[in-house]
Write an enzyme that holds these catalytic residues in place. Structure first.
Site, mmCIF file in Angstrom:
data_model
loop_
_atom_site.group_PDB
_atom_site.id
_atom_site.type_symbol
_atom_site.label_atom_id
_atom_site.label_comp_id
_atom_site.label_asym_id
_atom_site.label_seq_id
_atom_site.Cartn_x
_atom_site.Cartn_y
_atom_site.Cartn_z
ATOM 1 N N HIS A 94 0.805 -1.037 0.062
ATOM 2 C CA HIS A 94 0.044 0.025 -0.022
ATOM 3 C C HIS A 94 0.741 1.152 0.013
ATOM 4 O O HIS A 94 1.814 1.482 0.640
ATOM 5 C CB HIS A 94 -0.916 -0.030 1.202
ATOM 6 C CG HIS A 94 -2.107 -1.034 1.345
ATOM 7 N ND1 HIS A 94 -2.004 -2.195 1.702
ATOM 8 C CD2 HIS A 94 -3.370 -0.647 0.643
ATOM 9 C CE1 HIS A 94 -3.219 -2.861 1.552
ATOM 10 N NE2 HIS A 94 -4.065 -1.881 0.997
ATOM 11 N N ASN A 103 8.481 -4.385 3.273
ATOM 12 C CA ASN A 103 6.916 -3.901 3.435
ATOM 13 C C ASN A 103 6.488 -4.399 4.866
ATOM 14 O O ASN A 103 5.670 -3.629 5.607
ATOM 15 C CB ASN A 103 5.917 -4.643 2.472
ATOM 16 C CG ASN A 103 4.642 -4.416 2.799
ATOM 17 O OD1 ASN A 103 4.073 -3.239 2.896
ATOM 18 N ND2 ASN A 103 3.785 -5.290 2.419
#
Length: 307
Positions: free
Chosen positions: A150, A181
């Site tokens: 994201h 991430n």
């Protein structure tokens, strides 16, 4: 006192200019009242804006939840003016060539971080507003070894299920190394959320970078992988610029760049702080000129207490 600390493994071979200065105060006279959202951007031709909802003038905030949140996000203007789209609570500029966003801006307050929204009701999905030639699909990521990372974080939008759902458009996603991430990048996202306890408003601008490095022949090259049938670009680095607003209108900038490689969560976030000009030069975006239209004082932090 702010200190500059950099990691050799992070900057080695990367042409990201890092200044010696540990912080800078930028001051200018007020430019007068603004009359509408688009009047806050630099004086250059303004393209049409593809908006999911009507864009109306920002009415101030103090962390209030009323009104159209996508307009509050853009209080400090647009870093660039290409392919702009609005969602429930973030605004993005899409890069069709690389199949990911050029930047995403969010407005965080304690209210946006609180609610009953749940990721288990969300699924990653194609963005049908992007032409099929220029968008990524879930199949592009399958078996690639990269996470669907994201840019506007799902955890920033618990206040509304649709707002959280909107973060799962693949136009808000970039290929990220899983150990970046889920570790270092996640730590930076959590830190961004924690700042809502200290500042009146927290604006977060996030995006990919494709940085050159020197190779064996002594020349500089920009090389990056692409994944899937749609050739989704894998960024070499990601940036996150935190625009922190104090009650009296002073603004503090915290600009971060993190490499798209394994980053342990135990590495201090201060190691990824860089001068804002470095991100502006590397990304082709501008932050400071827009912010200076809204405040007479900026403190740009290039190092600080380890987190």
């Amino acid at each position: 006192m702010y200190r500059f600390i950099c990691s050799k493994w992070f900057f080695s071979g990367v042409s990201l200019t890092v200044g010696v200065g540990v912080g800078a105060s930028l001051r200018t006279a007020d430019t007068g009242e603004s009359h509408g959202l688009l009047s806050r951007v630099p004086v250059i031709p303004i393209p049409s804006v593809d908006a999911a909802t009507d864009i109306v003038p920002y009415q101030g905030g103090g962390g209030q939840m009323g009104g159209n949140r996508s307009t509050a996000v853009m209080k400090y203007g647009f870093p660039s003016l290409a392919n702009i789209k609005t969602r429930e609570s973030y605004v993005t500029s899409y890069d069709p060539r690389n199949r990911t966003a050029a930047w995403v801006i969010e407005h965080l307050t304690p209210q946006t971080l609180t609610g009953t929204s749940d990721r288990k009701f969300c699924d990653f999905k194609e963005d049908d507003s992007v032409h099929m030639y220029h968008r990524s699909t879930n199949a592009d990521y399958k078996g690639s070894g990269f996470d669907r990372g994201h840019l506007a974080a799902a955890g920033n939008h618990k206040w509304n299920q649709k707002a959280m759902d909107d973060t799962f458009y693949l136009s808000n996603v970039s290929p990220q190394h899983p150990q970046m991430n889920q570790k270092g990048w996640n730590k930076l996202e959590q830190y961004s959320r924690s700042l809502t306890k200290q500042y009146l408003n927290v604006f977060v601008c996030t995006g990919p970078l494709y940085l050159p490095r020197q190779e064996a022949d002594g020349k500089m090259y920009v090389r990056y992988q692409v994944i899937g049938r749609n050739h989704v670009s894998v960024p070499t680095h990601f940036f996150k610029v935190l625009i922190l607003e104090k009650p009296r209108g002073e603004v503090e900038l915290r600009p971060y760049v993190m490499p798209n490689v394994p980053v342990d969560e135990n590495v201090a976030l201060e190691r990824f702080l860089v001068p804002i000009e470095s991100i502006e030069r590397a990304s082709g975006l501008l932050f400071v000129p827009n912010i200076m239209k809204r405040t007479s004082s900026i403190l740009a932090v290039t190092a600080g207490p380890g987190k």
